[in-house]
Design a protein around this motif. Structure first.
Motif, PDB file in Angstrom:
ATOM      1  N   TYR A 118      -2.090  -4.677  13.502  1.00 43.38           N
ATOM      2  CA  TYR A 118      -2.417  -4.133  14.384  1.00 43.38           C
ATOM      3  C   TYR A 118      -2.082  -5.645  16.306  1.00 43.38           C
ATOM      4  N   ARG A 135       9.058   8.431   6.323  1.00 41.28           N
ATOM      5  CA  ARG A 135       9.173   7.823   8.317  1.00 41.28           C
ATOM      6  C   ARG A 135       8.515   9.134   9.225  1.00 41.28           C
ATOM      7  N   TRP A 170      -5.931  -4.053   9.674  1.00 37.63           N
ATOM      8  CA  TRP A 170      -4.568  -4.272   9.354  1.00 37.63           C
ATOM      9  C   TRP A 170      -3.458  -5.074  10.011  1.00 37.63           C
ATOM     10  N   ASP A 223      -7.490   5.326  13.569  1.00 41.92           N
ATOM     11  CA  ASP A 223      -5.973   5.116  12.778  1.00 41.92           C
ATOM     12  C   ASP A 223      -6.572   5.913  11.553  1.00 41.92           C
ATOM     13  N   LEU A 230       0.791   3.799  16.407  1.00 45.64           N
ATOM     14  CA  LEU A 230       0.218   3.068  16.906  1.00 45.64           C
ATOM     15  C   LEU A 230       0.852   1.975  18.100  1.00 45.64           C
ATOM     16  N   ASN A 257      -7.745  -0.322   5.543  1.00 46.42           N
ATOM     17  CA  ASN A 257      -7.309  -1.062   4.968  1.00 46.42           C
ATOM     18  C   ASN A 257      -6.879  -2.495   5.581  1.00 46.42           C
ATOM     19  N   GLY A 274       0.674  -1.400   0.054  1.00 53.14           N
ATOM     20  CA  GLY A 274      -0.189  -0.086   0.074  1.00 53.14           C
ATOM     21  C   GLY A 274       0.786   1.620   0.078  1.00 53.14           C
ATOM     22  N   ILE A 324      -5.304   7.222   8.193  1.00 51.83           N
ATOM     23  CA  ILE A 324      -3.540   7.222   7.876  1.00 51.83           C
ATOM     24  C   ILE A 324      -4.157   7.682   6.420  1.00 51.83           C
ATOM     25  N   TYR A 325      -5.579   7.290   6.241  1.00 50.36           N
ATOM     26  CA  TYR A 325      -5.983   7.688   5.045  1.00 50.36           C
ATOM     27  C   TYR A 325      -7.497   8.410   4.399  1.00 50.36           C
ATOM     28  N   TYR A 369      -7.450  -0.055  -2.362  1.00 46.84           N
ATOM     29  CA  TYR A 369      -6.823  -0.720  -1.719  1.00 46.84           C
ATOM     30  C   TYR A 369      -8.484  -1.872  -2.442  1.00 46.84           C
ATOM     31  N   SER A 385       2.790   9.702   4.868  1.00 39.20           N
ATOM     32  CA  SER A 385       2.775   8.229   3.883  1.00 39.20           C
ATOM     33  C   SER A 385       2.124   8.275   2.698  1.00 39.20           C
ATOM     34  N   LYS A 386       0.743   8.646   2.892  1.00 39.89           N
ATOM     35  CA  LYS A 386      -0.200   8.250   1.547  1.00 39.89           C
ATOM     36  C   LYS A 386      -1.049   9.136   0.824  1.00 39.89           C
ATOM     37  N   GLY A 410       6.725   7.514  11.678  1.00 45.50           N
ATOM     38  CA  GLY A 410       5.722   6.525  10.471  1.00 45.50           C
ATOM     39  C   GLY A 410       4.782   6.440  11.888  1.00 45.50           C
ATOM     40  N   ALA A 411       3.183   5.918  11.031  1.00 45.82           N
ATOM     41  CA  ALA A 411       2.136   5.725  11.742  1.00 45.82           C
ATOM     42  C   ALA A 411       2.881   4.359  12.278  1.00 45.82           C
ATOM     43  N   LYS A 412       2.909   4.217  11.753  1.00 43.88           N
ATOM     44  CA  LYS A 412       2.794   2.630  12.543  1.00 43.88           C
ATOM     45  C   LYS A 412       4.287   2.907  14.273  1.00 43.88           C
ATOM     46  N   ASN A 433     -10.390   1.554  12.122  1.00 44.23           N
ATOM     47  CA  ASN A 433      -9.403   2.422  10.840  1.00 44.23           C
ATOM     48  C   ASN A 433     -10.706   2.934   9.701  1.00 44.23           C
TER      49      ASN A 433
HETATM   50  N1  PMP Z   1      -2.168   2.409   9.478  1.00 47.19           N
HETATM   51  C1  PMP Z   1      -2.862   1.803   7.778  1.00 47.19           C
HETATM   52  C2  PMP Z   1      -3.871   1.124   8.275  1.00 47.19           C
HETATM   53  C3  PMP Z   1      -1.462   1.882   6.956  1.00 47.19           C
HETATM   54  O1  PMP Z   1      -1.989   0.863   5.976  1.00 47.19           O
HETATM   55  C4  PMP Z   1      -0.559   2.169   7.156  1.00 47.19           C
HETATM   56  C5  PMP Z   1       0.827   1.269   5.747  1.00 47.19           C
HETATM   57  N2  PMP Z   1       0.164   1.785   5.482  1.00 47.19           N
HETATM   58  C6  PMP Z   1       0.344   2.730   8.355  1.00 47.19           C
HETATM   59  C7  PMP Z   1      -0.845   2.984   9.289  1.00 47.19           C
HETATM   60  C8  PMP Z   1       1.766   3.185   8.551  1.00 47.19           C
HETATM   61  O2  PMP Z   1       2.081   4.062   7.876  1.00 47.19           O
HETATM   62  P1  PMP Z   1       3.743   5.218   7.842  1.00 47.19           P
HETATM   63  O3  PMP Z   1       4.022   3.963   9.267  1.00 47.19           O
HETATM   64  O4  PMP Z   1       3.827   4.645   6.382  1.00 47.19           O
HETATM   65  O5  PMP Z   1       3.148   6.315   8.246  1.00 47.19           O
END
Ligand code: PMP
Ligand code: GLU
Length: 396
Positions: A127, A245, A124, A202, A103, A174, A38, A204-205, A323, A236-237, A98-100, A170
């Motif tokens: 998680y 990051r 996703w 979350d 989280l 995703n 993604g 992010i989208y 997606y 990121s998206k 990064g969002a990961k 979310n």
């Molecule tokens: N949350 C979701 C739902 C994602 O799909 C992604 C990565 N594709 C992330 C968080 C993390 O994004 P990143 O770490 O690239 O900011």
């Protein structure tokens, strides 16, 4: 080798693993149609790249405050206010790698052994792993294709127990692209408020929506519920900045300070140059986001049309993200035109990669057996050639 229990039971991110498998085949000289990751295929917009170059030249190449530079926190809060009409202060904002990572910070700071975190499926891939790394337990709530993969308030309430600490939501989702209306979100929020649950939303989208509906951020529901909300977002998206990051949380002051402590011990600070680039992204012109959305809209339309033509395949329309998550289970247990029989999504994806050189991610990794995920964040030409191959794989 004797590894720690937490790490020895950890699986690699299934999306990253699927992409690596596709890359390995490409390295052998095979032309692979790769729809695994993604990740927007666009270059990071020029004005954002320029901001990074200027930052490097201005000497912003040193450690920054662990939770991010004040100007970026200010810019993130200003963007949130502009987009959602709700005011967060910079001491409620934490910038991470990064969002990961955001989280991970939120889950680790709020949840530990004995706590349960509710995760609607399909979810996703990271998680469950992030919850387990924190020592907490993931409780998965299945949703159905018929409901458009949306969590219902009744299902949510049914899964809440004395140890439930948090709901991980979310939207847009995703892997399914499912979105919720404001009314649906408020019904869920009434349940989480009644049970005093934390909600990690979350988002992010949030900028990748196709239905004309305006995005509604969790904190702004029911007149404002910031006390137990953690908003996760990043560049990121929406800005095609996966490699830079940068992600962030918006959360109560006390929690933000705790996550900052955690981050200061683990990673020091997010990349200094990337923070300046992210500042240009969130506070600069948003035309680049609109331009990319035009392209994603075409790709989504094309993808929906092609999925609809596949035999014995079904899918609710994804309202957001990039997606397509479709049901291929009606093909299991019977020979496909290549003479092979696949019993589940993982075997199906392996067969599709080996025989048709098309890479998708198995729904098994998203808590949804029977499904596969295709990322349409790639060119129309790639999608066309890839779908031709998927169609041939299924129809002969
Ligand atoms: N949350 C979701 C739902 C994602 O799909 C992604 C990565 N594709 C992330 C968080 C993390 O994004 P990143 O770490 O690239 O900011
Ligand atoms: N989140 C993206 C995906 O689902 C990128 C890979 C990852 O971080 O898992 O494909």
């Amino acid at each position: 080798m004797q590894l720690s229990p937490a790490v020895s039971s950890l699986k690699p991110s299934a999306t990253i693993a699927a992409a690596a498998k596709a890359k390995a085949l490409k390295a052998q000289g095979v032309k692979v149609y790769d729809f695994t990751l993604g990740e927007p295929d666009f270059d990071t917009p020029a004005h954002i790249q320029q901001a990074a170059i200027a930052a490097m030249q201005a000497g912003h190449t040193h450690y920054t405050p662990s939770g991010g530079i004040p100007e970026l926190k200010q810019a993130i809060c200003a963007a949130y206010e502009r987009e959602h009409g709700f005011t967060y202060k910079p001491n409620q904002c934490l910038v991470s790698n990064g969002a990961k990572h955001s989280l991970h910070n939120a889950i680790t700071a709020l949840c530990g052994p004995g706590d349960e975190v509710l995760i609607p499926a399909p979810f996703w891939v990271s998680y469950e792993a992030l919850v387990e790394l924190a020592g907490a337990r993931a409780t998965v709530i299945p949703t159905t294709e018929e409901s458009g993969f949306r969590l219902s308030p009744a299902d949510l309430e049914r899964h809440i127990g004395p140890r439930t600490r948090m709901l991980l939501l979310n939207s847009p989702s995703n892997p399914t692209g499912a979105t919720y209306s404001t009314a649906q979100l408020e019904e869920l929020a009434r349940v989480t408020e009644k049970h005093k649950l934390w909600v990690c939303s979350d988002e992010i989208y949030d900028k990748l929506l196709y239905t004309g509906e305006k995005f509604r951020s969790w904190t702004t529901l029911l007149g404002g519920i910031p006390e137990r909300s953690v908003i996760v977002n990043g560049v990121s998206k929406a800005y095609a900045m996966t490699g830079w990051r940068i992600g962030w949380t918006l959360a109560p002051v006390e929690l933000t300070a705790a996550m900052d402590n955690l981050q200061s011990q683990q990673t020091s600070n997010p990349c200094s140059v990337s923070q300046h680039a992210a500042m240009a992204a969130v506070s600069g012109s948003q035309q680049c986001v609109a331009d990319m959305l035009v392209e994603f809209t075409k790709r989504r339309r094309y993808t929906l049309d092609r999925v609809a033509r596949l035999p014995k395949v079904s899918m609710p329309e994804p309202g957001g993200a990039f997606y397509a998550f479709f049901n291929v289970s009606r093909h299991f247990g019977q020979a496909l035109p290549n003479g092979k029989v696949y019993r589940d999504s993982t075997e199906f994806c392996t067969g599709l990669l080996e025989e048709a050189h098309v890479a998708l991610v198995s729904g098994d990794a998203f808590g949804a057996p029977g499904y596969v995920r295709l990322s349409f964040a790639t060119s129309l030409a790639n999608l066309e050639a890839g779908f031709d191959r998927i169609e041939k794989f299924l129809k002969g």
